[in-house]
Write a protein that holds these residues in place. Structure first.
Motif, PDB file in Angstrom:
ATOM      1  N   THR A 180       0.868  -1.523  -0.136  1.00  0.00           N
ATOM      2  CA  THR A 180       0.405   0.248  -0.276  1.00  0.00           C
ATOM      3  C   THR A 180       1.174   1.218  -0.435  1.00  0.00           C
ATOM      4  O   THR A 180       0.272   2.166  -0.353  1.00  0.00           O
ATOM      5  CB  THR A 180      -0.916  -0.374   1.325  1.00  0.00           C
ATOM      6  N   SER A 181       2.154   0.937   0.653  1.00  0.00           N
ATOM      7  CA  SER A 181       2.924   2.368   0.498  1.00  0.00           C
ATOM      8  C   SER A 181       4.097   2.847  -0.862  1.00  0.00           C
ATOM      9  O   SER A 181       4.526   1.678  -1.202  1.00  0.00           O
ATOM     10  CB  SER A 181       3.735   1.735   1.365  1.00  0.00           C
ATOM     11  N   LYS A 182       3.434   3.697  -1.211  1.00  0.00           N
ATOM     12  CA  LYS A 182       4.335   4.013  -2.504  1.00  0.00           C
ATOM     13  C   LYS A 182       6.078   3.832  -2.241  1.00  0.00           C
ATOM     14  O   LYS A 182       6.480   3.738  -3.331  1.00  0.00           O
ATOM     15  CB  LYS A 182       4.118   5.876  -3.036  1.00  0.00           C
ATOM     16  N   ASN A 183       6.150   4.764  -1.107  1.00  0.00           N
ATOM     17  CA  ASN A 183       7.880   5.016  -0.999  1.00  0.00           C
ATOM     18  C   ASN A 183       7.981   4.184   0.613  1.00  0.00           C
ATOM     19  O   ASN A 183       7.455   4.625   1.591  1.00  0.00           O
ATOM     20  CB  ASN A 183       7.949   6.342  -0.861  1.00  0.00           C
ATOM     21  N   SER A 184       8.700   3.213   0.520  1.00  0.00           N
ATOM     22  CA  SER A 184       9.352   2.429   1.854  1.00  0.00           C
ATOM     23  C   SER A 184      10.680   2.126   1.903  1.00  0.00           C
ATOM     24  O   SER A 184      11.246   1.624   1.038  1.00  0.00           O
ATOM     25  CB  SER A 184       8.230   0.887   1.827  1.00  0.00           C
ATOM     26  N   THR A 185      10.245   1.760   2.961  1.00  0.00           N
ATOM     27  CA  THR A 185      12.459   0.451   3.238  1.00  0.00           C
ATOM     28  C   THR A 185      12.160  -0.406   4.370  1.00  0.00           C
ATOM     29  O   THR A 185      12.076   0.377   4.856  1.00  0.00           O
ATOM     30  CB  THR A 185      12.958   2.607   3.470  1.00  0.00           C
ATOM     31  N   VAL A 186      12.435  -1.020   3.947  1.00  0.00           N
ATOM     32  CA  VAL A 186      12.694  -2.226   4.973  1.00  0.00           C
ATOM     33  C   VAL A 186      14.435  -1.951   5.355  1.00  0.00           C
ATOM     34  O   VAL A 186      15.206  -2.574   4.572  1.00  0.00           O
ATOM     35  CB  VAL A 186      12.623  -3.574   4.327  1.00  0.00           C
ATOM     36  N   LEU A 187      14.738  -1.868   6.642  1.00  0.00           N
ATOM     37  CA  LEU A 187      15.938  -2.400   7.019  1.00  0.00           C
ATOM     38  C   LEU A 187      15.902  -3.071   8.418  1.00  0.00           C
ATOM     39  O   LEU A 187      15.313  -3.860   9.136  1.00  0.00           O
ATOM     40  CB  LEU A 187      15.983  -1.146   8.344  1.00  0.00           C
ATOM     41  N   PHE A 188      17.381  -4.137   7.708  1.00  0.00           N
ATOM     42  CA  PHE A 188      17.714  -5.087   8.998  1.00  0.00           C
ATOM     43  C   PHE A 188      18.378  -5.563   9.312  1.00  0.00           C
ATOM     44  O   PHE A 188      19.651  -4.248   8.731  1.00  0.00           O
ATOM     45  CB  PHE A 188      18.243  -6.309   7.384  1.00  0.00           C
ATOM     46  N   ALA A 189      18.580  -6.238  10.187  1.00  0.00           N
ATOM     47  CA  ALA A 189      19.894  -5.775  11.636  1.00  0.00           C
ATOM     48  C   ALA A 189      20.887  -7.170  11.366  1.00  0.00           C
ATOM     49  O   ALA A 189      21.541  -7.385  12.440  1.00  0.00           O
ATOM     50  CB  ALA A 189      19.703  -5.670  12.369  1.00  0.00           C
ATOM     51  N   SER A 190      19.968  -8.429  11.348  1.00  0.00           N
ATOM     52  CA  SER A 190      20.041  -9.713  11.779  1.00  0.00           C
ATOM     53  C   SER A 190      20.461 -10.515  10.238  1.00  0.00           C
ATOM     54  O   SER A 190      19.111 -10.554   9.850  1.00  0.00           O
ATOM     55  CB  SER A 190      19.677 -10.231  12.311  1.00  0.00           C
ATOM     56  N   PRO A 191      21.160 -11.379   9.764  1.00  0.00           N
ATOM     57  CA  PRO A 191      20.375 -12.376   8.837  1.00  0.00           C
ATOM     58  C   PRO A 191      19.144 -13.205   9.494  1.00  0.00           C
ATOM     59  O   PRO A 191      18.553 -13.906   8.275  1.00  0.00           O
ATOM     60  CB  PRO A 191      21.689 -13.579   9.435  1.00  0.00           C
ATOM     61  N   SER A 192      19.316 -13.398  10.422  1.00  0.00           N
ATOM     62  CA  SER A 192      17.528 -14.136  10.815  1.00  0.00           C
ATOM     63  C   SER A 192      16.128 -13.227  10.642  1.00  0.00           C
ATOM     64  O   SER A 192      15.512 -14.242  10.202  1.00  0.00           O
ATOM     65  CB  SER A 192      17.747 -13.691  12.441  1.00  0.00           C
ATOM     66  N   ALA A 193      16.361 -12.199  10.575  1.00  0.00           N
ATOM     67  CA  ALA A 193      15.496 -11.515  10.305  1.00  0.00           C
ATOM     68  C   ALA A 193      15.597 -11.413   8.831  1.00  0.00           C
ATOM     69  O   ALA A 193      14.323 -11.068   8.552  1.00  0.00           O
ATOM     70  CB  ALA A 193      15.985  -9.674  10.420  1.00  0.00           C
ATOM     71  N   VAL A 194      15.939 -11.473   8.217  1.00  0.00           N
ATOM     72  CA  VAL A 194      16.281 -11.755   6.592  1.00  0.00           C
ATOM     73  C   VAL A 194      15.645 -13.308   6.151  1.00  0.00           C
ATOM     74  O   VAL A 194      14.547 -13.414   5.269  1.00  0.00           O
ATOM     75  CB  VAL A 194      18.059 -12.041   5.758  1.00  0.00           C
ATOM     76  N   ARG A 195      15.927 -13.534   6.770  1.00  0.00           N
ATOM     77  CA  ARG A 195      15.684 -15.570   7.074  1.00  0.00           C
ATOM     78  C   ARG A 195      14.324 -15.520   6.595  1.00  0.00           C
ATOM     79  O   ARG A 195      13.280 -16.038   5.864  1.00  0.00           O
ATOM     80  CB  ARG A 195      16.478 -16.695   8.007  1.00  0.00           C
ATOM     81  N   VAL A 196      13.581 -14.610   8.046  1.00  0.00           N
ATOM     82  CA  VAL A 196      12.003 -14.855   7.695  1.00  0.00           C
ATOM     83  C   VAL A 196      11.533 -14.385   7.192  1.00  0.00           C
ATOM     84  O   VAL A 196      10.359 -14.360   6.432  1.00  0.00           O
ATOM     85  CB  VAL A 196      11.630 -13.953   9.359  1.00  0.00           C
ATOM     86  N   PHE A 197      11.768 -12.672   6.714  1.00  0.00           N
ATOM     87  CA  PHE A 197      11.192 -11.931   5.747  1.00  0.00           C
ATOM     88  C   PHE A 197      12.087 -12.966   4.762  1.00  0.00           C
ATOM     89  O   PHE A 197      10.509 -12.472   3.289  1.00  0.00           O
ATOM     90  CB  PHE A 197      12.172 -10.901   5.504  1.00  0.00           C
ATOM     91  N   GLU A 198      12.314 -13.253   3.948  1.00  0.00           N
ATOM     92  CA  GLU A 198      12.659 -14.747   2.676  1.00  0.00           C
ATOM     93  C   GLU A 198      11.221 -15.073   2.714  1.00  0.00           C
ATOM     94  O   GLU A 198      10.850 -15.477   1.641  1.00  0.00           O
ATOM     95  CB  GLU A 198      14.105 -14.983   2.335  1.00  0.00           C
ATOM     96  N   GLU A 199      11.542 -16.164   3.479  1.00  0.00           N
ATOM     97  CA  GLU A 199      10.169 -17.572   3.938  1.00  0.00           C
ATOM     98  C   GLU A 199       9.177 -16.111   3.852  1.00  0.00           C
ATOM     99  O   GLU A 199       8.217 -17.145   3.568  1.00  0.00           O
ATOM    100  CB  GLU A 199      10.398 -17.453   4.991  1.00  0.00           C
ATOM    101  N   GLY A 200       8.727 -15.327   4.483  1.00  0.00           N
ATOM    102  CA  GLY A 200       7.333 -15.101   5.128  1.00  0.00           C
ATOM    103  C   GLY A 200       6.746 -13.640   3.862  1.00  0.00           C
ATOM    104  O   GLY A 200       5.240 -14.346   3.439  1.00  0.00           O
ATOM    105  N   VAL A 201       7.499 -12.637   2.796  1.00  0.00           N
ATOM    106  CA  VAL A 201       7.591 -11.680   2.882  1.00  0.00           C
ATOM    107  C   VAL A 201       7.880 -12.037   1.863  1.00  0.00           C
ATOM    108  O   VAL A 201       6.716 -11.287   0.475  1.00  0.00           O
ATOM    109  CB  VAL A 201       8.168 -10.798   3.673  1.00  0.00           C
ATOM    110  N   VAL A 202       8.402 -12.116   1.048  1.00  0.00           N
ATOM    111  CA  VAL A 202       8.918 -11.684  -1.018  1.00  0.00           C
ATOM    112  C   VAL A 202       8.635 -12.503  -1.806  1.00  0.00           C
ATOM    113  O   VAL A 202       8.068 -12.626  -2.292  1.00  0.00           O
ATOM    114  CB  VAL A 202      10.513 -13.193  -0.785  1.00  0.00           C
TER     115      VAL A 202
END
Length: 254
Positions: A180-202
């Motif tokens: 819904t947002s036209k301009n968004s930034t996603v900030l990652f601070a750990s590989p663990s968050a990347v893994r969850v994002f990759e599996e659930g959001v991507v």
């Protein structure tokens, strides 16, 4: 607060849990809107052996902390068993100024911080001057890597004091925000968050259509491995510096 800034109209999504709300204020100062949508949460591991393990700390020459979460869990155990920093004579090493600040807040003096806040740089730069064979205790989380144990030339023992678990309720919130947002930034601070994002959001929104920021080369590597393009990474590995770097990058491309 400025009416116009480099993050004006930007939704800035934090996928970890910031230890300080200052970074949210910084986003607002740049004109953006911060959102806390942590994909992971940290819980102290409580065990029947905690008191024994805590008292064993005095037998080690150095205690190593690589995260504020480890400090928080360790401090909780100190409080529970009425132990103070003065009762622990070990020298203290910390990865990162924020981790060091957390340690100093509970009474410890930090004697070593690597120039770059990551474990791979730590093992290269951590060279205590003591001649004798040192005993080192790495106080860590359940997902910590093996590099400290395997690559330091000392007798290294480990104590796992916290666990990192997936926070699935944030996944849907991030999906809706990115849709819904036209301009968004996603900030990652750990590989663990990347893994969850990759599996659930991507699988729903892909890796395109929004900015991506990473703290540190390890998280950046995890993002690249997952197929993402990292738009911004600060030289100093803190959330504050990541927000500052994001604002500068956005200003450059406006």
């Amino acid at each position: 607060m400025p009416e116009v800034g480099p993050l004006q109209g930007e939704a800035v999504i934090f996928t970890g849990t910031p230890k300080s709300l200052d970074v949210f204020d910084l986003v607002r100062q740049y004109g953006g809107t911060p959102y806390s949508m942590p994909l992971i949460e940290v819980n102290e591991i409580e065990d029947l052996t905690d008191e024994k393990e805590l008292k064993r700390c005095i037998d080690f020459d150095w205690l190593i902390f690589t995260s504020q979460s480890a400090v928080k869990a360790f401090h909780s155990k100190m409080d529970r068993f009425h132990m103070t920093s003065q009762q622990i004579p070990s020298k203290i090493a910390a990865v990162g100024t924020q981790t060091a600040a957390a340690l100093e807040k509970i009474g410890f003096t930090v004697e070593f911080i690597p120039s770059i806040f990551s474990a791979d740089v730590f093992v290269k730069q951590f060279k205590p001057s003591e001649d004798r064979k040192l005993r080192v205790l790495f106080i860590k989380g359940n997902l910590a890597g093996t590099i400290i144990r395997e690559e330091l030339p000392f007798q290294v023992e480990e104590w796992t004091v916290y666990e990192t678990v997936t926070k699935l309720n944030s996944v849907q919130s991030i999906i809706e925000m990115l849709q819904t947002s036209k301009n968004s930034t996603v900030l990652f601070a750990s590989p663990s968050a990347v893994r969850v994002f990759e599996e659930g959001v991507v699988p729903v929104v892909g890796w395109e259509g929004y900015f991506i920021g990473a703290i540190g080369h390890v998280t950046e590597k995890a993002l690249h491995h997952a197929g993402a393009k990292v738009d911004v990474k600060p030289e100093i590995y803190t959330l504050k510096e990541l927000v500052i770097a994001l604002a500068r990058r956005k200003e450059e491309i406006q």
